[in-house]
Design an enzyme around this catalytic site. Structure first.
Site, short mmCIF file in Angstrom:
data_model
loop_
_atom_site.label_atom_id
_atom_site.label_comp_id
_atom_site.label_asym_id
_atom_site.label_seq_id
_atom_site.Cartn_x
_atom_site.Cartn_y
_atom_site.Cartn_z
N HIS A 244 0.85 -1.22 0.00
CA HIS A 244 0.00 0.00 0.00
C HIS A 244 0.88 1.25 0.00
O HIS A 244 0.59 2.22 0.71
CB HIS A 244 -0.92 0.02 1.23
N ASP A 307 -0.71 -4.97 6.32
CA ASP A 307 -1.73 -5.84 5.71
C ASP A 307 -1.55 -5.91 4.20
O ASP A 307 -0.97 -5.02 3.58
CB ASP A 307 -3.14 -5.33 6.03
N GLU A 308 -2.07 -6.96 3.63
CA GLU A 308 -2.20 -7.12 2.18
C GLU A 308 -0.90 -6.80 1.43
O GLU A 308 -0.93 -6.15 0.38
CB GLU A 308 -3.35 -6.24 1.65
N ALA A 309 0.23 -7.28 1.96
CA ALA A 309 1.52 -7.03 1.31
C ALA A 309 1.74 -8.11 0.25
O ALA A 309 2.72 -8.86 0.29
CB ALA A 309 2.64 -7.02 2.35
N ASP A 310 0.83 -8.14 -0.72
CA ASP A 310 0.81 -9.25 -1.67
C ASP A 310 1.95 -9.17 -2.70
O ASP A 310 2.17 -10.13 -3.44
CB ASP A 310 -0.54 -9.28 -2.41
#
Ligand code: ACM
Length: 496
Positions: A244, A307-310
């Site tokens: 993000h 979060d959501e460190a894809d």
């Protein structure tokens, strides 16, 4: 199991005993403080300012050696070891009003209860023709959890300082005490970092949908910290990492994995950006950003996202989370991260913000604390129902009852009450772009969540809550809040 209580108090106090009669404010009413202290005087002036505006009475503030003078409202702090820090007592008789706590924080909460015991017209911004009666009662109250929070995403859309102040004012009424600002995301970087100015100057120029963006200067941010402090609310800054992070990479491509500058991003996808976890410049950047924000932040917490460190390789992610916790600790802060961080080794002071289902056992065993923000109960960006114009629905529709009717103590297996720091309601703003939008999504779900965090579980009851919330309608109207008129609530008309 519900106790007799006046219809409109939210959150419900621990104990409320009604007594005969009422105290009525008159032109002779004064506000006394004991002992003399600048902090107590400031709380007394906060109360007096509100009351003077609507009553027209002088309401002088003076120091009293003798609490309980006739016709006084007395605010006193007592060295009483049987009180918790945020606990307060409020005693109203026909002759006096007495607010007691061991700390100014407790007194501030007592003032909020007093405010809700007065007619809703107390919230007006002009002189009102009203009988200013407060029902005689004895209140003893203390919060269940230390953290009753609201998170506002100022990255997807930017909200000017005046909007944040309005949120702070409304949080105080419901005894919420943490305002978490999600300051950065792919779509915008909203806080000036003096040692890395292009973060805000370049990365702050965008917003979801292509709006103007914006950012807070450090002076503006410090002013918000101080504004919140006066209402016993702590600002918690979040700098979202290692994903993000697109907005930061626009001005500083050296922080990205391939050194290439991306463009400003105005969409709503997640998981496509990452800091270069293997480069030392990334840790210089984190040192500087966390250092500058830690200096602006009086509270003990710093939120680093997580979060959501894809787009971050898993092994890198683990190293990153371990290093950033150490940087927070070096700057005197406890790190907070969303629940993905439990994959890494956590320092004892680290806090996990639980937002989606996941295996929490390792973190529970490690003894870290949790803030509970399960999306399916607390995400204020979820639509109320299919007809809600704003918001999303990936975690379901969240009517008032969904937000109210759950027990934070039974969400994570094996988690003790002491390991629950508290609850927080996040408002993500992909679809929310004005203060009116914020109010519509937050009210009245935020008061519901405030009660989840404050009031004892065994006293909480949906049927009782919906009646109290119905009474709060007139108060929210008087405050000019653009609230959702949920069909679950038997609202009364303004006339009564
Ligand atoms: C989150 O909602 N991505 C924490």
């Amino acid at each position: 199991m519900t106790q007799a209580n006046p219809p409109s108090l939210i959150p419900l106090p621990l104990e409320y005993k009604a007594a005969p009669g009422a105290f009525t404010l008159t032109p002779a009413t004064a506000i006394a403080i004991a002992p003399a202290s600048a902090e107590l005087a400031a709380i007394a002036e906060y109360l007096a300012a509100r009351l003077r505006l609507v009553t027209g009475f002088a309401l002088p503030v003076h120091v009293s050696a003798e609490p309980m003078q006739n016709n006084d409202i007395t605010l006193s702090t007592l060295p009483d070891s049987s009180f918790d820090k945020a606990e307060y007592r409020l005693s109203v008789t026909a002759h006096s009003v007495n607010l007691q706590a061991v700390s100014p924080t407790g007194l501030f909460y007592a003032v909020q209860t007093l405010r809700q015991l007065l007619p809703p017209t107390v919230e007006a911004n002009s002189l009102q023709n009203e009988t200013w009666s407060i029902p005689a009662c004895e209140v003893r109250d203390a919060p269940r959890f230390a953290w009753r929070g609201f998170m506002l995403d100022v990255a997807r859309h930017f909200f000017p300082p005046a909007d944040i102040k309005r949120c702070i004012d409304l949080l105080a009424l419901y005894k919420c005490n943490y305002l978490h600002l999600h300051l950065t995301d792919d779509q915008g970087w909203r806080i000036m970092i003096e040692s890395w100015p292009k973060l805000a100057e370049v990365g702050g120029l965008s917003a979801v949908g292509g709006g103007a963006g914006g950012f807070y200067s450090q002076a503006e941010y410090a002013d918000l910290v101080e504004y919140a402090r006066k209402q016993y609310i702590t600002l918690v800054p979040e700098i979202e990492t290692p994903g993000h992070i697109n907005a930061a990479l626009v001005g500083y491509p050296e922080l990205s994995i391939n050194d290439a500058a991306p463009g400003l991003y105005t969409g709503t996808q997640v998981g496509f950006s990452s800091l270069a976890v293997g480069k030392e410049i990334t840790y210089k950047f984190l040192e500087d950003v966390i250092g500058e924000l830690a200096a602006l932040t009086p509270g003990p917490f710093f939120h680093f996202g997580g979060d959501e460190a894809d787009s971050t390789v898993k092994a890198d992610y683990l190293v990153f989370v371990e290093r950033i916790q150490q940087i927070c600790q070096k700057h005197g802060k406890r790190a907070i991260g969303w629940n993905e961080i439990v994959q890494a080794d956590l320092l004892p002071g680290t806090v996990v913000q639980f937002w989606r289902p996941g295996e929490m056992e390792k973190a529970v065993q490690a003894g870290v604390q949790f803030i509970l923000s399960p999306a399916w109960y607390t995400y204020l960006d979820m639509k109320y129902d299919e007809s809600t114009r704003l918001g999303l629905n990936w975690a379901g529709f969240l009517e008032i009852r969904n937000v109210y009717d759950w027990n934070p103590g039974s969400q994570i297996p094996g988690l003790s009450e002491e390991s629950i720091l508290g609850v927080e309601a996040p408002l993500w703003t992909e679809t929310v772009s004005t203060l009116k939008d914020i109010e519509y999504m937050a009210f009245p779900r935020l008061p519901a969540l405030a009660e989840v965090g404050w009031s004892a579980q065994m006293l909480r009851d949906w049927e009782n809550f919906r009646l109290r919330l119905a009474d709060q309608g007139a108060r929210m109207q008087m405050l000019g809040i653009n609230f959702y008129q949920s069909p679950q609530i038997p609202w009364k008309t303004a006339a009564g």
